[in-house]
Write a protein that holds these residues in place. Structure first.
Motif, PDB file in Angstrom:
ATOM      1  N   THR A  76       0.832  -1.206   0.000  1.00 45.70           N
ATOM      2  CA  THR A  76       0.000   0.000   0.000  1.00 45.70           C
ATOM      3  C   THR A  76       0.863   1.251   0.000  1.00 45.70           C
ATOM      4  O   THR A  76       0.557   2.225  -0.698  1.00 45.70           O
ATOM      5  CB  THR A  76      -0.967   0.001   1.196  1.00 45.70           C
ATOM      6  OG1 THR A  76      -1.697  -1.227   1.204  1.00 45.70           O
ATOM      7  CG2 THR A  76      -1.943   1.162   1.115  1.00 45.70           C
ATOM      8  N   VAL A  80       0.409   3.941  -3.005  1.00 48.19           N
ATOM      9  CA  VAL A  80       0.031   5.316  -2.672  1.00 48.19           C
ATOM     10  C   VAL A  80       1.155   6.284  -3.024  1.00 48.19           C
ATOM     11  O   VAL A  80       0.910   7.370  -3.557  1.00 48.19           O
ATOM     12  CB  VAL A  80      -0.368   5.414  -1.180  1.00 48.19           C
ATOM     13  CG1 VAL A  80      -0.419   6.854  -0.714  1.00 48.19           C
ATOM     14  CG2 VAL A  80      -1.707   4.724  -0.966  1.00 48.19           C
ATOM     15  N   VAL A 116      -9.199   0.208  -0.742  1.00 44.73           N
ATOM     16  CA  VAL A 116      -9.122   1.122  -1.874  1.00 44.73           C
ATOM     17  C   VAL A 116      -8.234   2.298  -1.480  1.00 44.73           C
ATOM     18  O   VAL A 116      -8.411   2.897  -0.421  1.00 44.73           O
ATOM     19  CB  VAL A 116     -10.525   1.651  -2.282  1.00 44.73           C
ATOM     20  CG1 VAL A 116     -10.408   2.655  -3.425  1.00 44.73           C
ATOM     21  CG2 VAL A 116     -11.442   0.508  -2.657  1.00 44.73           C
ATOM     22  N   CYS A 117      -7.267   2.595  -2.333  1.00 39.46           N
ATOM     23  CA  CYS A 117      -6.404   3.769  -2.183  1.00 39.46           C
ATOM     24  C   CYS A 117      -6.794   4.725  -3.300  1.00 39.46           C
ATOM     25  O   CYS A 117      -6.821   4.327  -4.466  1.00 39.46           O
ATOM     26  CB  CYS A 117      -4.940   3.397  -2.366  1.00 39.46           C
ATOM     27  SG  CYS A 117      -4.401   1.982  -1.427  1.00 39.46           S
ATOM     28  N   ALA A 118      -7.093   5.973  -2.961  1.00 35.88           N
ATOM     29  CA  ALA A 118      -7.540   6.929  -3.974  1.00 35.88           C
ATOM     30  C   ALA A 118      -6.828   8.258  -3.793  1.00 35.88           C
ATOM     31  O   ALA A 118      -6.645   8.720  -2.669  1.00 35.88           O
ATOM     32  CB  ALA A 118      -9.046   7.134  -3.876  1.00 35.88           C
ATOM     33  N   SER A 149      -1.713  -4.174  -7.433  1.00 36.32           N
ATOM     34  CA  SER A 149      -3.131  -4.057  -7.083  1.00 36.32           C
ATOM     35  C   SER A 149      -3.972  -5.066  -7.859  1.00 36.32           C
ATOM     36  O   SER A 149      -3.552  -5.578  -8.890  1.00 36.32           O
ATOM     37  CB  SER A 149      -3.625  -2.637  -7.359  1.00 36.32           C
ATOM     38  OG  SER A 149      -3.541  -2.341  -8.741  1.00 36.32           O
ATOM     39  N   TRP A 152      -7.059  -1.115 -10.903  1.00 36.01           N
ATOM     40  CA  TRP A 152      -6.876   0.320 -10.748  1.00 36.01           C
ATOM     41  C   TRP A 152      -7.574   0.991 -11.920  1.00 36.01           C
ATOM     42  O   TRP A 152      -7.773   0.404 -12.975  1.00 36.01           O
ATOM     43  CB  TRP A 152      -5.398   0.721 -10.650  1.00 36.01           C
ATOM     44  CG  TRP A 152      -4.634   0.666 -11.947  1.00 36.01           C
ATOM     45  CD1 TRP A 152      -3.968  -0.402 -12.471  1.00 36.01           C
ATOM     46  CD2 TRP A 152      -4.473   1.739 -12.889  1.00 36.01           C
ATOM     47  NE1 TRP A 152      -3.411  -0.074 -13.675  1.00 36.01           N
ATOM     48  CE2 TRP A 152      -3.693   1.240 -13.960  1.00 36.01           C
ATOM     49  CE3 TRP A 152      -4.905   3.065 -12.940  1.00 36.01           C
ATOM     50  CZ2 TRP A 152      -3.347   2.022 -15.055  1.00 36.01           C
ATOM     51  CZ3 TRP A 152      -4.557   3.847 -14.032  1.00 36.01           C
ATOM     52  CH2 TRP A 152      -3.781   3.316 -15.070  1.00 36.01           C
ATOM     53  N   TRP A 154      -9.475   5.222 -13.008  1.00 37.99           N
ATOM     54  CA  TRP A 154      -9.662   6.625 -12.667  1.00 37.99           C
ATOM     55  C   TRP A 154     -11.060   7.036 -13.085  1.00 37.99           C
ATOM     56  O   TRP A 154     -11.708   6.368 -13.889  1.00 37.99           O
ATOM     57  CB  TRP A 154      -8.601   7.498 -13.334  1.00 37.99           C
ATOM     58  CG  TRP A 154      -8.807   7.648 -14.813  1.00 37.99           C
ATOM     59  CD1 TRP A 154      -8.491   6.737 -15.785  1.00 37.99           C
ATOM     60  CD2 TRP A 154      -9.408   8.752 -15.477  1.00 37.99           C
ATOM     61  NE1 TRP A 154      -8.855   7.214 -17.015  1.00 37.99           N
ATOM     62  CE2 TRP A 154      -9.414   8.455 -16.853  1.00 37.99           C
ATOM     63  CE3 TRP A 154      -9.930   9.973 -15.045  1.00 37.99           C
ATOM     64  CZ2 TRP A 154      -9.925   9.330 -17.794  1.00 37.99           C
ATOM     65  CZ3 TRP A 154     -10.445  10.840 -15.995  1.00 37.99           C
ATOM     66  CH2 TRP A 154     -10.434  10.517 -17.357  1.00 37.99           C
ATOM     67  N   THR A 157     -13.792  13.812 -11.444  1.00 37.89           N
ATOM     68  CA  THR A 157     -14.310  14.288 -10.169  1.00 37.89           C
ATOM     69  C   THR A 157     -14.980  15.633 -10.413  1.00 37.89           C
ATOM     70  O   THR A 157     -14.367  16.535 -10.978  1.00 37.89           O
ATOM     71  CB  THR A 157     -13.165  14.465  -9.144  1.00 37.89           C
ATOM     72  OG1 THR A 157     -12.454  13.231  -9.041  1.00 37.89           O
ATOM     73  CG2 THR A 157     -13.698  14.850  -7.787  1.00 37.89           C
ATOM     74  N   THR A 163     -10.031  11.394  -9.932  1.00 39.52           N
ATOM     75  CA  THR A 163      -9.575  10.551  -8.841  1.00 39.52           C
ATOM     76  C   THR A 163      -9.033   9.271  -9.454  1.00 39.52           C
ATOM     77  O   THR A 163      -9.698   8.643 -10.269  1.00 39.52           O
ATOM     78  CB  THR A 163     -10.725  10.218  -7.867  1.00 39.52           C
ATOM     79  OG1 THR A 163     -11.214  11.445  -7.316  1.00 39.52           O
ATOM     80  CG2 THR A 163     -10.253   9.309  -6.745  1.00 39.52           C
ATOM     81  N   TRP A 165      -7.617   5.520  -8.498  1.00 34.74           N
ATOM     82  CA  TRP A 165      -7.740   4.596  -7.376  1.00 34.74           C
ATOM     83  C   TRP A 165      -7.183   3.221  -7.731  1.00 34.74           C
ATOM     84  O   TRP A 165      -7.069   2.864  -8.901  1.00 34.74           O
ATOM     85  CB  TRP A 165      -9.196   4.480  -6.933  1.00 34.74           C
ATOM     86  CG  TRP A 165     -10.135   4.119  -8.042  1.00 34.74           C
ATOM     87  CD1 TRP A 165     -10.849   4.991  -8.816  1.00 34.74           C
ATOM     88  CD2 TRP A 165     -10.435   2.817  -8.533  1.00 34.74           C
ATOM     89  NE1 TRP A 165     -11.574   4.303  -9.751  1.00 34.74           N
ATOM     90  CE2 TRP A 165     -11.344   2.959  -9.598  1.00 34.74           C
ATOM     91  CE3 TRP A 165     -10.031   1.541  -8.173  1.00 34.74           C
ATOM     92  CZ2 TRP A 165     -11.846   1.877 -10.298  1.00 34.74           C
ATOM     93  CZ3 TRP A 165     -10.529   0.451  -8.876  1.00 34.74           C
ATOM     94  CH2 TRP A 165     -11.435   0.639  -9.916  1.00 34.74           C
ATOM     95  N   THR A 167      -7.174  -0.975  -5.920  1.00 36.59           N
ATOM     96  CA  THR A 167      -7.660  -1.858  -4.855  1.00 36.59           C
ATOM     97  C   THR A 167      -6.615  -2.926  -4.570  1.00 36.59           C
ATOM     98  O   THR A 167      -5.973  -3.444  -5.484  1.00 36.59           O
ATOM     99  CB  THR A 167      -8.988  -2.546  -5.221  1.00 36.59           C
ATOM    100  OG1 THR A 167      -8.779  -3.406  -6.338  1.00 36.59           O
ATOM    101  CG2 THR A 167     -10.071  -1.532  -5.532  1.00 36.59           C
TER     102      THR A 167
END
Length: 186
Positions: A76, A80, A116-118, A149, A152, A154, A157, A163, A165, A167
């Motif tokens: 992670t 990130v 989830v990393c966003a 991941s 992933w 996008w 927004t 955004t 992201w 998982t």
């Protein structure tokens, strides 16, 4: 406690202005149990400077330790860090990075079975995977994200920006158990 009054923590530990649309910084601030149940989330504002990658790794470590998800920390942190570095390098103009405030937001969301990393940024431009030369020093961030991941992507927004992201699967003790299939009568 009302959502509008929540004050998020920045990745560097200082308090920040409230998150957009009245969201709070950490679901544990709302009285949710830190280690159980779906729907845990944490977010922090980033000012768009190069040190944001380091700050985001610290935020990931702190958050996942609070959620008892230590096995996810290394992957992670890397995912990130790449998302944030790409946003700082490609999604911000120099004036946006020098402005006061938080042009970038990092969010971690724990769902049943995955994390989830966003990262939200102000640029509408989609991420562009590259095929770097073997001697190139950069250009492999999205390939690393793809390798580490499950998925992933996008999305735009509103009112502007995007955004991105990714998982990651939760360790097996945190994954929901599959339901047995019903037996058919013989």
């Amino acid at each position: 406690m009302r959502f509008e009054q929540e004050v998020p923590r920045r990745c560097d530990g200082r308090e920040a202005t409230p998150l957009p649309q009245g969201l709070c910084a950490d679901s544990t601030d709302l009285g949710h149990d830190e280690c159980s149940g779906p729907g845990l989330f944490a977010a922090c504002g980033l000012d768009g400077r190069p040190q944001n990658a380091r700050q985001s790794r610290q935020f990931v470590t702190m958050t996942l330790n609070r959620w008892a998800l230590q096995p996810l920390v290394p992957d992670t942190e890397l995912v990130v860090s790449e998302l944030v570095t790409n946003a700082v390098q490609h999604a911000l103009t120099h004036t946006a990075a020098d402005a006061e405030g938080y042009p970038l937001w990092l969010g971690l969301f724990r769902h049943p079975g995955h994390l989830v990393c966003a990262v939200a940024d102000p640029s509408p431009d989609p991420p562009r995977p590259r095929d770097p030369d073997t001697l190139a020093l950069g250009g492999r961030g999205l390939a690393l994200i793809d390798a580490l991941s499950d998925t992933w992507s996008w999305s735009p927004t509103l009112p502007y920006g995007k955004t991105i992201w990714a998982t990651l699967p939760l360790p097996s003790p945190f994954r929901p158990k599959p339901r047995p299939l019903p037996r058919r009568p013989a």
